[in-house]
Motif scaffolding. Sequence first.
Motif, mmCIF file in Angstrom:
data_model
loop_
_atom_site.group_PDB
_atom_site.id
_atom_site.type_symbol
_atom_site.label_atom_id
_atom_site.label_comp_id
_atom_site.label_asym_id
_atom_site.label_seq_id
_atom_site.Cartn_x
_atom_site.Cartn_y
_atom_site.Cartn_z
ATOM 1 N N HIS A 30 0.830 -1.216 0.000
ATOM 2 C CA HIS A 30 0.000 0.000 0.000
ATOM 3 C C HIS A 30 0.860 1.259 0.000
ATOM 4 O O HIS A 30 0.570 2.226 -0.712
ATOM 5 C CB HIS A 30 -0.931 0.002 1.216
ATOM 6 N N ASN A 31 1.948 1.247 0.812
ATOM 7 C CA ASN A 31 2.820 2.428 0.867
ATOM 8 C C ASN A 31 3.426 2.732 -0.499
ATOM 9 O O ASN A 31 3.645 3.898 -0.839
ATOM 10 C CB ASN A 31 3.954 2.209 1.870
ATOM 11 N N ALA A 32 3.685 1.676 -1.277
ATOM 12 C CA ALA A 32 4.281 1.855 -2.607
ATOM 13 C C ALA A 32 3.341 2.695 -3.469
ATOM 14 O O ALA A 32 3.779 3.594 -4.195
ATOM 15 C CB ALA A 32 4.520 0.504 -3.256
ATOM 16 N N ILE A 76 13.372 -5.721 3.848
ATOM 17 C CA ILE A 76 13.765 -5.994 5.240
ATOM 18 C C ILE A 76 12.580 -6.569 6.014
ATOM 19 O O ILE A 76 12.715 -7.545 6.756
ATOM 20 C CB ILE A 76 14.329 -4.708 5.896
ATOM 21 N N GLU A 77 11.383 -5.998 5.805
ATOM 22 C CA GLU A 77 10.179 -6.521 6.480
ATOM 23 C C GLU A 77 9.894 -7.959 6.053
ATOM 24 O O GLU A 77 9.573 -8.812 6.891
ATOM 25 C CB GLU A 77 8.963 -5.651 6.128
ATOM 26 N N LEU A 78 10.031 -8.225 4.742
ATOM 27 C CA LEU A 78 9.751 -9.573 4.243
ATOM 28 C C LEU A 78 10.751 -10.582 4.805
ATOM 29 O O LEU A 78 10.369 -11.692 5.200
ATOM 30 C CB LEU A 78 9.793 -9.584 2.702
ATOM 31 N N THR A 84 10.936 -15.088 11.284
ATOM 32 C CA THR A 84 10.002 -15.444 12.361
ATOM 33 C C THR A 84 8.773 -14.542 12.349
ATOM 34 O O THR A 84 8.889 -13.353 12.048
ATOM 35 C CB THR A 84 10.672 -15.373 13.757
ATOM 36 N N LYS A 85 7.639 -15.144 12.675
ATOM 37 C CA LYS A 85 6.398 -14.364 12.797
ATOM 38 C C LYS A 85 6.203 -13.956 14.254
ATOM 39 O O LYS A 85 5.286 -13.199 14.582
ATOM 40 C CB LYS A 85 5.190 -15.206 12.346
ATOM 41 N N GLU A 86 7.053 -14.528 15.135
ATOM 42 C CA GLU A 86 6.906 -14.227 16.563
ATOM 43 C C GLU A 86 7.347 -12.800 16.856
ATOM 44 O O GLU A 86 8.209 -12.252 16.162
ATOM 45 C CB GLU A 86 7.766 -15.197 17.380
ATOM 46 N N ARG A 87 6.765 -12.227 17.927
ATOM 47 C CA ARG A 87 7.165 -10.884 18.343
ATOM 48 C C ARG A 87 8.541 -10.971 18.983
ATOM 49 O O ARG A 87 8.793 -11.853 19.789
ATOM 50 C CB ARG A 87 6.177 -10.296 19.361
ATOM 51 N N HIS A 88 9.445 -10.062 18.589
ATOM 52 C CA HIS A 88 10.781 -10.031 19.195
ATOM 53 C C HIS A 88 11.274 -8.581 19.170
ATOM 54 O O HIS A 88 11.136 -7.903 18.146
ATOM 55 C CB HIS A 88 11.736 -10.947 18.414
ATOM 56 N N PRO A 89 11.875 -8.111 20.299
ATOM 57 C CA PRO A 89 12.324 -6.711 20.323
ATOM 58 C C PRO A 89 13.365 -6.386 19.241
ATOM 59 O O PRO A 89 13.420 -5.259 18.745
ATOM 60 C CB PRO A 89 12.912 -6.531 21.730
ATOM 61 N N HIS A 90 14.196 -7.384 18.851
ATOM 62 C CA HIS A 90 15.189 -7.127 17.791
ATOM 63 C C HIS A 90 14.507 -6.888 16.445
ATOM 64 O O HIS A 90 14.928 -6.037 15.664
ATOM 65 C CB HIS A 90 16.173 -8.299 17.667
ATOM 66 N N ILE A 91 13.442 -7.670 16.187
ATOM 67 C CA ILE A 91 12.708 -7.494 14.919
ATOM 68 C C ILE A 91 12.072 -6.109 14.908
ATOM 69 O O ILE A 91 12.089 -5.408 13.888
ATOM 70 C CB ILE A 91 11.613 -8.586 14.748
ATOM 71 N N LYS A 92 11.527 -5.701 16.059
ATOM 72 C CA LYS A 92 10.920 -4.361 16.144
ATOM 73 C C LYS A 92 11.961 -3.296 15.830
ATOM 74 O O LYS A 92 11.722 -2.379 15.045
ATOM 75 C CB LYS A 92 10.308 -4.141 17.534
ATOM 76 N N LEU A 93 13.162 -3.446 16.443
ATOM 77 C CA LEU A 93 14.239 -2.473 16.219
ATOM 78 C C LEU A 93 14.609 -2.414 14.731
ATOM 79 O O LEU A 93 14.699 -1.326 14.131
ATOM 80 C CB LEU A 93 15.452 -2.876 17.069
ATOM 81 N N ILE A 94 14.797 -3.592 14.129
ATOM 82 C CA ILE A 94 15.184 -3.668 12.705
ATOM 83 C C ILE A 94 14.116 -3.005 11.829
ATOM 84 O O ILE A 94 14.432 -2.164 10.968
ATOM 85 C CB ILE A 94 15.376 -5.156 12.292
ATOM 86 N N LYS A 95 12.853 -3.364 12.055
ATOM 87 C CA LYS A 95 11.776 -2.815 11.212
ATOM 88 C C LYS A 95 11.620 -1.303 11.416
ATOM 89 O O LYS A 95 11.389 -0.562 10.466
ATOM 90 C CB LYS A 95 10.455 -3.508 11.537
ATOM 91 N N ASP A 96 11.737 -0.866 12.683
ATOM 92 C CA ASP A 96 11.527 0.562 12.958
ATOM 93 C C ASP A 96 12.664 1.413 12.392
ATOM 94 O O ASP A 96 12.428 2.516 11.889
ATOM 95 C CB ASP A 96 11.367 0.800 14.467
ATOM 96 N N ILE A 97 13.897 0.899 12.449
ATOM 97 C CA ILE A 97 15.017 1.657 11.864
ATOM 98 C C ILE A 97 14.857 1.732 10.347
ATOM 99 O O ILE A 97 15.050 2.806 9.737
ATOM 100 C CB ILE A 97 16.381 1.036 12.255
#
Length: 121
Positions: A30-32, A76-78, A84-97
């Motif tokens: 959608h963002n695209a 990066i999101e893909l 992993t589909k699990e919630r993880h603080p590292h994934i949050k950091l990677i996606k947010d950056i």
Amino acid sequence: MEKQPFSIRNRIKSFGYAFEGLQQFFKSEHNARVHLVAAIIAILLGIYLHISKLEWLILILTIAIVLMAEMFNTCIELIADHITKERHPHIKLIKDIAAGGVLITAIAAFIIGCIIFLPKL
Ligand SMILES: Nc1ncnc2c1ncn2[C@@H]1O[C@H](COP(=O)(O)OP(=O)(O)OP(=O)(O)O)[C@@H](O)[C@H]1O
């Protein structure tokens, strides 16, 4: 890594894969589409307001950088979701950056748009 001999057929195939990637990006993200609409509006404004050659160069580079940042962010999101589909603080950091990277280019694009177009309106 084993080197394959240069082949025009393989180069053409690679272009094909890249265009498939572009098609998938605009079809599924959608963002695209939001960035694409913004780019089309900027190009139409550029034509209507007769911006200079230098302004066109800056506008085209700006559009390319925003789309490129959004595409890398999507990759990066893909990758993260594939790992992993699990919630993880590292994934949050990677996606947010990665998302922050897109935001910087979008803010820069907005400022550049204002500098180019506002004085002509
Ligand atoms: N696997 C995960 N683990 C931890 N945090 C995650 C994970 N996936 C997403 N997040 C975080 O949750 C928040 C929301 O992410 P989400 O991708 O749903 O929203 P979004 O960026 O608005 O998505 P989109 O633009 O694709 O609709 C973000 O801070 C993101 O980093």
